[in-house]
Every structure is written in structure tokens, then in C-alpha cells.
Design a protein around this motif. Sequence first.
Motif, PDB file in Angstrom:
ATOM      1  N   VAL A  22      51.074  11.770  49.025  1.00 54.45           N
ATOM      2  CA  VAL A  22      50.071  11.794  47.964  1.00 54.45           C
ATOM      3  C   VAL A  22      50.437  12.927  47.020  1.00 54.45           C
ATOM      4  O   VAL A  22      50.562  14.076  47.445  1.00 54.45           O
ATOM      5  CB  VAL A  22      48.650  12.014  48.530  1.00 54.45           C
ATOM      6  N   SER A  23      50.643  12.630  45.754  1.00 49.55           N
ATOM      7  CA  SER A  23      51.038  13.641  44.776  1.00 49.55           C
ATOM      8  C   SER A  23      49.819  14.121  43.984  1.00 49.55           C
ATOM      9  O   SER A  23      49.046  13.299  43.484  1.00 49.55           O
ATOM     10  CB  SER A  23      52.095  13.069  43.813  1.00 49.55           C
ATOM     11  N   VAL A  24      49.675  15.435  43.900  1.00 46.92           N
ATOM     12  CA  VAL A  24      48.570  16.049  43.172  1.00 46.92           C
ATOM     13  C   VAL A  24      49.154  16.955  42.097  1.00 46.92           C
ATOM     14  O   VAL A  24      49.951  17.849  42.403  1.00 46.92           O
ATOM     15  CB  VAL A  24      47.669  16.877  44.114  1.00 46.92           C
ATOM     16  N   ASP A  25      48.782  16.722  40.826  1.00 42.94           N
ATOM     17  CA  ASP A  25      49.330  17.565  39.767  1.00 42.94           C
ATOM     18  C   ASP A  25      48.527  18.860  39.648  1.00 42.94           C
ATOM     19  O   ASP A  25      47.559  19.093  40.377  1.00 42.94           O
ATOM     20  CB  ASP A  25      49.402  16.802  38.440  1.00 42.94           C
ATOM     21  N   TRP A  26      48.945  19.729  38.724  1.00 39.14           N
ATOM     22  CA  TRP A  26      48.342  21.060  38.617  1.00 39.14           C
ATOM     23  C   TRP A  26      46.888  21.011  38.158  1.00 39.14           C
ATOM     24  O   TRP A  26      46.136  21.984  38.319  1.00 39.14           O
ATOM     25  CB  TRP A  26      49.159  21.928  37.661  1.00 39.14           C
ATOM     26  N   GLN A  27      46.448  19.861  37.638  1.00 46.27           N
ATOM     27  CA  GLN A  27      45.061  19.712  37.217  1.00 46.27           C
ATOM     28  C   GLN A  27      44.208  19.019  38.281  1.00 46.27           C
ATOM     29  O   GLN A  27      43.021  18.808  38.078  1.00 46.27           O
ATOM     30  CB  GLN A  27      44.993  18.923  35.912  1.00 46.27           C
ATOM     31  N   GLY A  28      44.822  18.657  39.406  1.00 44.61           N
ATOM     32  CA  GLY A  28      44.073  18.027  40.488  1.00 44.61           C
ATOM     33  C   GLY A  28      44.083  16.516  40.458  1.00 44.61           C
ATOM     34  O   GLY A  28      43.450  15.878  41.301  1.00 44.61           O
ATOM     35  N   ASN A  29      44.786  15.911  39.494  1.00 43.75           N
ATOM     36  CA  ASN A  29      44.877  14.453  39.443  1.00 43.75           C
ATOM     37  C   ASN A  29      45.780  13.950  40.570  1.00 43.75           C
ATOM     38  O   ASN A  29      46.800  14.562  40.889  1.00 43.75           O
ATOM     39  CB  ASN A  29      45.446  13.998  38.088  1.00 43.75           C
ATOM     40  N   ILE A  30      45.408  12.832  41.167  1.00 40.20           N
ATOM     41  CA  ILE A  30      46.118  12.298  42.326  1.00 40.20           C
ATOM     42  C   ILE A  30      46.921  11.053  41.939  1.00 40.20           C
ATOM     43  O   ILE A  30      46.440  10.186  41.218  1.00 40.20           O
ATOM     44  CB  ILE A  30      45.127  11.955  43.454  1.00 40.20           C
ATOM     45  N   TYR A  31      48.152  10.981  42.438  1.00 40.06           N
ATOM     46  CA  TYR A  31      49.045   9.863  42.168  1.00 40.06           C
ATOM     47  C   TYR A  31      49.655   9.367  43.482  1.00 40.06           C
ATOM     48  O   TYR A  31      49.726  10.112  44.453  1.00 40.06           O
ATOM     49  CB  TYR A  31      50.171  10.284  41.215  1.00 40.06           C
ATOM     50  N   ASP A  32      50.101   8.127  43.477  1.00 40.68           N
ATOM     51  CA  ASP A  32      50.751   7.594  44.676  1.00 40.68           C
ATOM     52  C   ASP A  32      52.225   7.996  44.736  1.00 40.68           C
ATOM     53  O   ASP A  32      52.899   7.805  45.751  1.00 40.68           O
ATOM     54  CB  ASP A  32      50.620   6.075  44.740  1.00 40.68           C
ATOM     55  N   CYS A  33      52.745   8.559  43.653  1.00 38.45           N
ATOM     56  CA  CYS A  33      54.157   8.965  43.610  1.00 38.45           C
ATOM     57  C   CYS A  33      54.316   9.979  42.495  1.00 38.45           C
ATOM     58  O   CYS A  33      53.683   9.859  41.439  1.00 38.45           O
ATOM     59  CB  CYS A  33      55.035   7.742  43.363  1.00 38.45           C
ATOM     60  N   ASP A  34      55.161  10.990  42.696  1.00 37.96           N
ATOM     61  CA  ASP A  34      55.278  12.021  41.655  1.00 37.96           C
ATOM     62  C   ASP A  34      55.937  11.502  40.387  1.00 37.96           C
ATOM     63  O   ASP A  34      55.815  12.097  39.322  1.00 37.96           O
ATOM     64  CB  ASP A  34      56.027  13.254  42.179  1.00 37.96           C
ATOM     65  N   PHE A  35      56.621  10.369  40.471  1.00 37.45           N
ATOM     66  CA  PHE A  35      57.211   9.790  39.264  1.00 37.45           C
ATOM     67  C   PHE A  35      56.150   9.191  38.348  1.00 37.45           C
ATOM     68  O   PHE A  35      56.423   8.870  37.205  1.00 37.45           O
ATOM     69  CB  PHE A  35      58.249   8.732  39.629  1.00 37.45           C
ATOM     70  N   ASN A  36      54.948   8.983  38.873  1.00 35.77           N
ATOM     71  CA  ASN A  36      53.872   8.464  38.041  1.00 35.77           C
ATOM     72  C   ASN A  36      53.079   9.555  37.342  1.00 35.77           C
ATOM     73  O   ASN A  36      52.089   9.252  36.699  1.00 35.77           O
ATOM     74  CB  ASN A  36      52.912   7.621  38.909  1.00 35.77           C
TER      75      ASN A  36
END
Length: 284
Positions: A270-284
Motif C-alpha cells: 500500500v503506497s502512501v504519499d507525503w499528503q496521506g493519499n493512498i494508492y495501490d502502487c507507487d507508480f500511480n
Amino acid sequence: MNFSFKKIIPHLLVLLTFVVASLIYFSPVLQGKQIFQSDIMFYNGMAKQQNDFRTNTGEETYWTNSAFGGMPKYLLGAKYPHNYIKKLDLTGGAPEMNPGFFTLVKQARAAGVHVIDRCNLTVLLEDGFAELATFLAENQVEIVASMPCYLEENVDAQRGKGVFSKSIQGLKLLNQHGYGVDEQLQLNLVYNPQGISLPPLQAQLELDYKKQLKQQFDISFNHLYTITNMPISRFGAVLLAQGEYHQYMELLKNNFSSSNLETLMCLSTVSVDWQGNIYDCDFN
């Protein structure tokens, strides 16, 4: 030089004034008195039901009726014995420069989470990061660092003049702290090819890296990972600009192997960006 007591009298009076003022101001503390803290009282009241339940049953409840007519208990000191996050992979170019990096690492390690730092080797030499290597070693953070080649001209041509030299200094510093030497301090390097090509066999390239870095710089590391470039973002734009996008896509298609599917990161990450948004892959 003659000492004059009269000259220091004004200074002594000022000092005495501050002492007296402090004693008067803090006299309730000296008498053992405490400020009534209503927020703590309210917390004790709201948390009483959960604390009693924990004491009487030895179990944890995640709902209480003692707060606002009923609410989840995660704000009232609930204990979570099951930590489903086993690994925390910190990336983003130079994650160490994020102000929350050190706090996040310490809290994750305290919770028993294995932490990986996609370390930018040159950051170890930047002003303000003199203690970074020590911090990483003390917290047993696994380091994964990009090292596109063991030849200076190739690295500098790809990353900029002087990057190879700084990277070597960074690796030596990590070795001095036990990385790549102590089995508890894993130091792994990453190779990715340039242009429209696939990486060579990982096992053979790792042997070449270990031989060259040891002979030339007395540097040790644990493993080398080879990765294939995704035709997205800047690399994808370059391929399109040079008219090589479709050729590269055909190369990837022709070298597809279904045996890789079970180990795709996106299946279990589970990828989480610096703003807390969650993605299924860091490429997204």
C-alpha cells in the motif's frame, strides 16, 4: 585592580529581586499545590468504562458508551495488540530530508516494524545530516541505495559531476557504521539500465559490483537488485520524444515472464504519499 563592593550592590539587588519574585510567583508549587486540569479529569471519566473492562476481562474493547453517547475508542488510549504493518519502505528521492523522517522511523521501529530507507547516498554528506548514518544504524534501518554503476564516468554522466565520488564517500561512511558488515545492518544497492535495454542477470552483476567496489574502494554491501525501467513519467517522456516508446514496449512484451507476477510489489504494498493519499502502487 581594586575591588569595590559598592559597585556590585545594584547587581545583587536586581538578582535578589528576581529570586523573591520567583518565590512569590511559584509559592503554590512550593506548598505542594497543583493546577486543576479539567481535561485530564474528563479523560479519566470517559476512559473509565474501557479501563474497567480491560481490568476485569483482560481484553480490549474498541467502543465506549462513556464519551458523547458512544464513540470509537482509538482516541481514548485503545491498545492494538495486532500490528498488521510489518514493513515500512520510505522512498521519494531523498526521504531523509523530510522533517518527519526521524520521528516516523523511531515510532515505526518502536512498534516492531522493519524500516527500509531508499537512501540518497549524497545526503549523508550534506550539512545538517552528520548524524544520519548513526541514526540509521542505531535503529537498524535497512538501506537500499541507487548505484547505477561502479565506474565513475558512467555515474557522473547519468547523475551529474561529482555524484560518484560522494556516493563512494557515503558507502564508506555506512561501512564504518557497520552497514554491509554487520548482518543486522543490511546495505543493498540498486542498478537500473539506461535507454531501451533490460538489466543483465542480477546474480552475475552483483558479483561484478562486489569485486569492483571491494578492490577499488574496500567497500562491502549485501545485495544488488536490478530493476527494469517503467515507461512512465520522465523516462516515458524521453522515449516518446526520441521515438523509441513503442520499440521499448515491444521489448518488454517480448521478455514478459509470468513467473514474476506472484512477486509484484503492487500485490502486497500500500503506497502512501507525503499528503496521506493512498494508492495501490507507487507508480500511480
